[in-house]
Design a protein around this motif. Structure first.
Motif, short mmCIF file in Angstrom:
data_model
loop_
_atom_site.label_atom_id
_atom_site.label_comp_id
_atom_site.label_asym_id
_atom_site.label_seq_id
_atom_site.Cartn_x
_atom_site.Cartn_y
_atom_site.Cartn_z
N GLU A 100 3.57 1.82 9.15
CA GLU A 100 3.39 3.27 9.26
C GLU A 100 2.03 3.69 8.70
O GLU A 100 1.44 4.65 9.19
N TYR A 101 1.54 2.99 7.69
CA TYR A 101 0.22 3.31 7.13
C TYR A 101 -0.86 3.09 8.18
O TYR A 101 -1.78 3.90 8.33
N ASP A 107 13.68 2.04 6.22
CA ASP A 107 13.40 2.33 4.81
C ASP A 107 12.98 1.09 4.03
O ASP A 107 13.00 1.10 2.81
N ARG A 160 8.07 -1.81 6.33
CA ARG A 160 7.78 -0.83 7.40
C ARG A 160 6.65 0.11 6.97
O ARG A 160 5.91 0.63 7.80
N GLU A 161 6.52 0.30 5.65
CA GLU A 161 5.49 1.18 5.12
C GLU A 161 4.10 0.73 5.57
O GLU A 161 3.22 1.54 5.82
N THR A 174 2.34 -5.84 -0.37
CA THR A 174 3.06 -4.67 -0.84
C THR A 174 3.97 -5.03 -2.00
O THR A 174 4.10 -6.19 -2.39
N LYS A 204 0.39 -2.41 -3.66
CA LYS A 204 0.26 -2.08 -2.24
C LYS A 204 -1.21 -2.19 -1.83
O LYS A 204 -1.89 -1.19 -1.59
N ALA A 264 10.26 -1.58 2.47
CA ALA A 264 8.89 -1.45 1.98
C ALA A 264 7.90 -1.99 3.01
O ALA A 264 6.75 -1.56 3.08
N LYS A 309 -3.32 -0.41 0.97
CA LYS A 309 -3.89 0.92 0.82
C LYS A 309 -5.32 0.89 0.28
O LYS A 309 -5.96 1.93 0.15
#
Length: 813
Positions: A310-311, A302, A306-307, A269, A276, A304, A279
């Motif tokens: 969550e993805y 918040d 954790r993104e 990421t 990223k 990056a 993705k």
């Protein structure tokens, strides 16, 4: 026929082999795969006194019965037939609680007392030998007790990885594995495991992934870490059995040809969308994600990182941590749920799997009293020093005093010279600048060591490629150098320094998470290299956190507020700005801000201050600019130094060996008469000496404090009961004055006189050991068997004469 034996005369081992094991096997238990004898569950707690350590002896479970090697079912505890049938039950219950099994059997060979937690209405019953339950019967009761459905069983019964070497998960690792597998089999998609540093989290994670992968429950798996060294260590060590099915994700793409993926957050990421790479695959690409050290960046909503989680939200996600992060703005438990299993530092020390510690607290006058510049005083760089009182939390953060740095370096050096100059040591500093100055100060204190090898002390921080390149050598027990590493954040986590014997704290630490991680650098045990315990040299009162009830307990949920809860969020930002390091391990505020009342906004790049390996985008150093003054010519002295030990109740206590011995003896003996009677009645004094050593009374340590010429008996009488000290030589002289030996023949007199001399020189243990007859001066009299026959007429009479000699030695007692 069995009837020929007198059962009451048989040993415990005979009872097991002749009665208990046949009864178990006759009821269908497979000797190869379902029955294990002498199962050692603990390693034996290490007790430290001075520079001496000893392990307490631990008993093994006589028999453990398994459904499969990964599924313990029952404990069988045996006793000799002279004991009551249920004598071993309490011991068996202790083992059963460690193994998390509901069935315990106690036996003396006449039958069994069966403790069955699955049947609370009839918890304990007595059954005949021939009525021992079959494997199927216990397994069905176990499944009913656990509430397993038929759909869960294929996953739950999947075996762990066995390389054939005999290595198997420790009891707590097996519990962690099984609890996690249970949770996943129930359909839970978020699981948290809390295991103290040094207890094998990565090995446990490997076994969990192996079982989920082998069973087919999870096909594509991602192991996520935030430091390159953690990914590489995992790939090359614990995860090696995955072989060609495994790959390390680069910073370009995720290769679908592999099933096991090891990923570095920073490689997957970034701030720009094109970085990223996670993705590049669909959100359902991974079935399972295991998050290593999940208390760090991934814990923050918040961030990056954790993104990524969550993805891939449809995947089962398992978090591993030694220190679940529960602060005012970050909660592991909120994301993963309550821990499925917890194994604490205290449990690890009690079991003997983790090293205990002693703390040396050093107080410096300038820290306690503070320092204030004279009016208009300039620092070494010509900067006018802000006029205020600088205290402990300021030093090496906003105010540098050269003499303070030099005194800390001298104290570290003196400690190492007094103990072991080559002991692996980590010095935690406030920042990279502090780490460099400390390296220089320690080098100046050790010219002889630096002449031998200039790598004796090195700065190992994220900004220093030369220092980072030596990290592997520092953690390798076979490599002598570097000996001392100065650092700030890089080595707080993920550094498996098994032989680290000294942790130095010259850094202001207010975060419980960071404190636990730093202490974890020393908690690993390495018997091969003599690492059983470690010391903490504390200059910043950081070890006061040991007294915090949260230190080894379950974290409280304290995430309660947000910036918008305040009337003026801008005021909050003003308070937060410039409060120092924003390392991922330390989200706490400084002393003047209450962390339970406000929340600090986190930055997207929540990385450790030192960083780590910068390859593949990993761990880029971030150092907050803080105005710092540098002064010299200040008088700094050491005010106090005190030693504290980790006690049996998990507390740090300041006491001498004498104090500890008094306290330990009080738990076993009501009075001196009680102790004296037991000593005099004992067939072998060595048995009592061993028994007291089990209590943590280490004779070598007492000898260093009290004197080396005393018998253990006299040492106890003197230290515990305030009796005048009597040396072994004085006791021996008292026996000789009484003309004790005249009743024996010439050879016997010579042997007993020599034994008395041995006692005077070396202690009662020597004369109780029959092998003493093989050494000088006895070897000049003939072989032991000849000496015994000629002087005493046989072994029984020789042993009786030795016992009488002991009675004569302790007659005044």
């Amino acid at each position: 026929m069995v009837e020929k034996f007198s059962k009451s005369q048989l040993s415990e081992a005979d009872i097991i082999s002749k009665f208990i094991l046949p009864a178990i096997k006759e009821n269908g238990w497979d000797d190869m795969n379902q029955i294990r004898q002498e199962v050692k569950l603990r390693d034996g707690k290490v007790v430290v006194r001075g520079q001496i350590a000893a392990r307490k002896k631990v008993k093994s479970a006589d028999i453990v019965l398994y459904h499969k090697p990964s599924m313990p079912l029952a404990v069988v505890e045996a006793k000799a037939n002279k004991h009551e049938i249920g004598k071993g039950m309490q011991q068996g219950l202790d083992y059963a609680s460690l193994l998390d099994v509901p069935f315990v059997f106690a036996s003396n060979g006449d039958g069994f007392v069966f403790h069955d937690k699955t049947n609370p209405a009839q918890l304990e019953t007595e059954i005949r030998l021939e009525d021992f339950p079959s494997p199927q019967m216990l397994w069905e009761k176990y499944c009913q007790w656990k509430g397993y459905s038929d759909e869960q069983l294929p996953l739950i019964t999947q075996a762990y990885y066995d390389d054939g070497s005999g290595k198997s998960p420790r009891y707590y690792q097996l519990n962690a594995i099984n609890k996690t597998i249970e949770a996943v089999s129930e359909g839970k998609n978020r699981v948290l495991l809390v295991m103290a540093t040094g207890t094998g989290k990565t090995y446990t994670a490997f076994q969990i992934i192996w079982r989920l992968w082998k069973s087919g429950a999870k096909k594509r798996i991602l192991f996520l870490a935030d430091r390159n060294i953690l990914v590489d260590q995992t790939k090359n060590n614990d995860f090696q059995p995955f072989g060609t099915a495994m790959t390390k994700i680069g910073n370009r793409n995720i290769d679908p040809a592999f099933e096991i993926h090891l990923g570095l957050y920073q490689a997957m990421t970034g701030q720009e969308e094109q970085k990223k790479i996670f993705k590049n695959v669909s959100p359902d690409f991974f079935d399972l994600i295991v998050v290593d050290e999940c208390h760090r960046g991934s814990a923050s909503e918040d961030s990056a990182w954790r993104e990524i989680l969550e993805y891939f939200s449809s995947a089962t996600q398992i978090g591993l941590t030694a220190t679940p992060k529960e602060t005012d703005e970050v909660s592991n438990i909120e994301y993963f749920g309550e821990p499925a299993y917890t194994y604490s530092l205290k449990q690890g020390i009690e079991d003997g799997f983790l090293a205990p510690y002693k703390v040396v607290r050093v107080d410096l006058d300038v820290d306690l009293q503070g320092w204030r510049p004279t009016k208009g005083q300039k620092d070494k760089h010509g900067e006018t020093i802000t006029d205020r009182i600088y205290n402990q939390k300021d030093f090496d953060r906003t105010m540098v005093i050269d003499e303070r740095t030099a005194l800390v370096a001298q104290t570290i050096t003196k400690y190492l010279k007094r103990t072991d100059p080559m002991a692996k040591t980590i010095v935690f500093c406030n920042d990279v600048d502090h780490a460099e100055r400390m390296r220089r100060a320690i080098a100046n204190c050790n010219p002889e060591q630096m002449a031998k090898n200039e790598k004796y002390v090195m700065k190992i921080t994220g900004d220093d490629e030369i220092g980072k390149a030596q990290l592997d050598n520092f953690i390798n027990p076979k490599k002598a150098y570097p000996v001392i590493a100065t650092t700030s954040e890089l080595m707080t986590t993920g550094v498996d320094a098994k032989t680290c014997k000294l942790v130095v704290l010259d850094s202001t630490i207010k975060s419980m998470t960071k404190f636990k991680q730093i202490i974890g650098r020393g908690t690993r045990i390495d018997d091969r290299f003599g690492k059983l315990w470690f010391s903490i040299l504390d200059f910043k009162k950081a070890t006061e956190l040991f007294a915090d009830e949260r230190f080894d307990g379950t974290p409280e949920r304290v995430k309660v507020t947000k910036p918008e809860d305040f009337e003026n969020p801008d005021d909050l930002n003003d308070i937060v700005d410039g409060t120092g390091d924003k390392g991922a391990d330390d989200s706490s505020f400084e002393d003047d801000i209450d962390p339970t009342t406000i929340s600090k906004p986190t930055t997207p790049t929540d990385t450790p201050t030192d960083g780590g390996n910068t390859s593949e985008g990993g761990d880029e150093p971030i150092q907050e600019e803080v105005r710092k003054f540098y002064v010299s010519g200040v008088s700094v002295t050491k005010v106090a130094e005190r030693v504290q030990y980790y006690d049996s109740d998990g507390k740090l206590v300041t006491e001498s060996f004498k104090d500890y011995t008094r306290k330990a003896m009080a738990t076993q003996f009501a009075s001196m008469d009680d102790f004296t009677k037991k000593w005099n009645d004992a067939d072998r004094k060595q048995a009592i000496i061993d028994e007291l050593a089990e209590l943590g009374i280490i004779w070598e340590a007492l000898e260093q404090e009290v004197g080396k010429d005393m018998d253990p008996f006299d040492m106890i009488c003197h230290v515990v009961y305030d009796q005048p000290p009597l040396t072994r030589k004085e006791r021996a002289e008292n026996v000789k004055k009484r003309n004790y030996f005249t009743k024996y023949g010439e050879t016997a007199q010579q042997v007993l006189n020599n034994l008395l001399d041995k006692y005077a020189d070396e202690g009662v243990q020597e004369i109780e050991n029959i092998h003493v007859l093989k050494v000088k001066p006895f070897d000049e009299m003939g072989r032991p068997i000849e000496i015994i026959k000629k002087g005493f007429g046989g072994k029984p009479k020789y042993l009786a004469a030795v016992k009488e000699l002991e009675e004569a030695i302790y007659r005044s007692a």
